[in-house]
Design a protein around this motif. Sequence first.
Motif, PDB file in Angstrom:
ATOM      1  N   TYR A 153     -15.567 -26.434  -9.711  1.00  0.00           N
ATOM      2  CA  TYR A 153     -14.326 -26.933  -9.381  1.00  0.00           C
ATOM      3  C   TYR A 153     -13.425 -25.542  -9.076  1.00  0.00           C
ATOM      4  CZ  TYR A 153      -9.349 -27.558 -10.398  1.00  0.00           C
ATOM      5  OH  TYR A 153      -7.986 -27.875 -10.536  1.00  0.00           O
ATOM      6  N   LEU A 154     -13.954 -24.445  -9.526  1.00  0.00           N
ATOM      7  CA  LEU A 154     -13.187 -23.231  -9.084  1.00  0.00           C
ATOM      8  C   LEU A 154     -13.553 -22.861  -7.680  1.00  0.00           C
ATOM      9  CD1 LEU A 154     -13.665 -20.774 -12.054  1.00  0.00           C
ATOM     10  CD2 LEU A 154     -11.423 -21.896 -11.376  1.00  0.00           C
ATOM     11  N   GLN A 155     -14.758 -23.325  -7.020  1.00  0.00           N
ATOM     12  CA  GLN A 155     -14.922 -23.028  -5.848  1.00  0.00           C
ATOM     13  C   GLN A 155     -14.437 -23.841  -4.717  1.00  0.00           C
ATOM     14  OE1 GLN A 155     -19.290 -23.640  -5.933  1.00  0.00           O
ATOM     15  NE2 GLN A 155     -19.705 -21.651  -7.039  1.00  0.00           N
ATOM     16  N   VAL A 156     -14.365 -25.250  -5.079  1.00  0.00           N
ATOM     17  CA  VAL A 156     -13.797 -26.249  -4.094  1.00  0.00           C
ATOM     18  C   VAL A 156     -12.117 -26.333  -4.391  1.00  0.00           C
ATOM     19  CG1 VAL A 156     -15.639 -27.474  -4.049  1.00  0.00           C
ATOM     20  CG2 VAL A 156     -13.743 -28.367  -5.482  1.00  0.00           C
ATOM     21  N   GLU A 157     -11.474 -25.874  -5.269  1.00  0.00           N
ATOM     22  CA  GLU A 157     -10.250 -25.995  -5.698  1.00  0.00           C
ATOM     23  C   GLU A 157      -9.622 -24.456  -5.562  1.00  0.00           C
ATOM     24  OE1 GLU A 157      -8.037 -28.307  -5.324  1.00  0.00           O
ATOM     25  OE2 GLU A 157      -8.672 -30.142  -6.133  1.00  0.00           O
ATOM     26  N   PRO A 158      -9.429 -23.839  -4.282  1.00  0.00           N
ATOM     27  CA  PRO A 158      -8.726 -22.418  -4.604  1.00  0.00           C
ATOM     28  C   PRO A 158      -7.358 -22.395  -5.003  1.00  0.00           C
ATOM     29  CG  PRO A 158      -9.144 -23.092  -2.467  1.00  0.00           C
ATOM     30  CD  PRO A 158      -9.936 -24.079  -3.389  1.00  0.00           C
ATOM     31  N   GLN A 159      -6.742 -23.395  -4.988  1.00  0.00           N
ATOM     32  CA  GLN A 159      -5.299 -23.469  -5.435  1.00  0.00           C
ATOM     33  C   GLN A 159      -5.218 -24.764  -6.375  1.00  0.00           C
ATOM     34  OE1 GLN A 159      -3.245 -21.092  -4.287  1.00  0.00           O
ATOM     35  NE2 GLN A 159      -4.672 -20.380  -2.821  1.00  0.00           N
TER      36      GLN A 159
END
Length: 274
Positions: free
Chosen positions: A53-59
């Motif tokens: 999730y942290l990788q694909v959702e930078p915002q």
Amino acid sequence: MRTILVLILLAAAAFAAAACSSSTSPGREDIERARESYSKGFYLEAEKDFERYLQVEPQGRFRKEAWNRLAEIAVSIKGDYDRAVVLLEAMYLELGSDPDTAWNILFQLGEAYSELGNTPRALESFEKCLTHAQGNPDHIYRTQLRMARLYRSMGSYDLVAATLENCADSAADDQAKAKCLYELAQSYTFISSWSQASKTLDALLKLKNISAETRALAVFLKADIAENDRDYAKARKLLESILDTYPNPKVVETRLAHLPIVEPEPLPLLPPRQ
């Protein structure tokens, strides 16, 4: 006519589904899957999905949740404090603009460094905590209390005393102040400064709004001091006064059973009457 209407409705539904799927965030499935795995105790699977999730959702709006869960898994589940340090450092860089969030991250970071035996970095983290704790007496006193314990482990008792005195002065209520004073008194006993310890405990016991347990702990420590001074009668009296309030009454009973028996002073012999 009905066939045409059904086709129109199907086309509209397909269009709506496509619109919904396009508006769904790319990490939505990851965060939902991570939450489900976490709730079921599948922590390794949850960890992978929180990371994704942290990788694909930078915002992404759930990034704080993902960071918190990853740090929690590293510390509480794996006991991997090296990984926790890396995660918390990265988390601080991203979320450290909010004072409360920054304090929480840095406090955890200080604890992680402490577990690793890296006292200088732990103290550095707690010092940064203080910069984010301004205006929050609870955060200030908790940070100073933790720093004082680290100074004590280093044998720096001058810093212990200075930190705990500041802790007591900045405490927002009597209960917090009492905790600082108790730690200070305990620290004095470690270096056999019995009179200073006793004075500090007297100041603590004068506070009105403290719990019965805190008061009992202070009285127990005063009994230790009295026993060290070989004032066994005073020690016994103090211990008997907290039989009903000390967290573990068996400890008090054991101490009482092992106190030396104090014989009464012999009466002076009177000269015979003339």
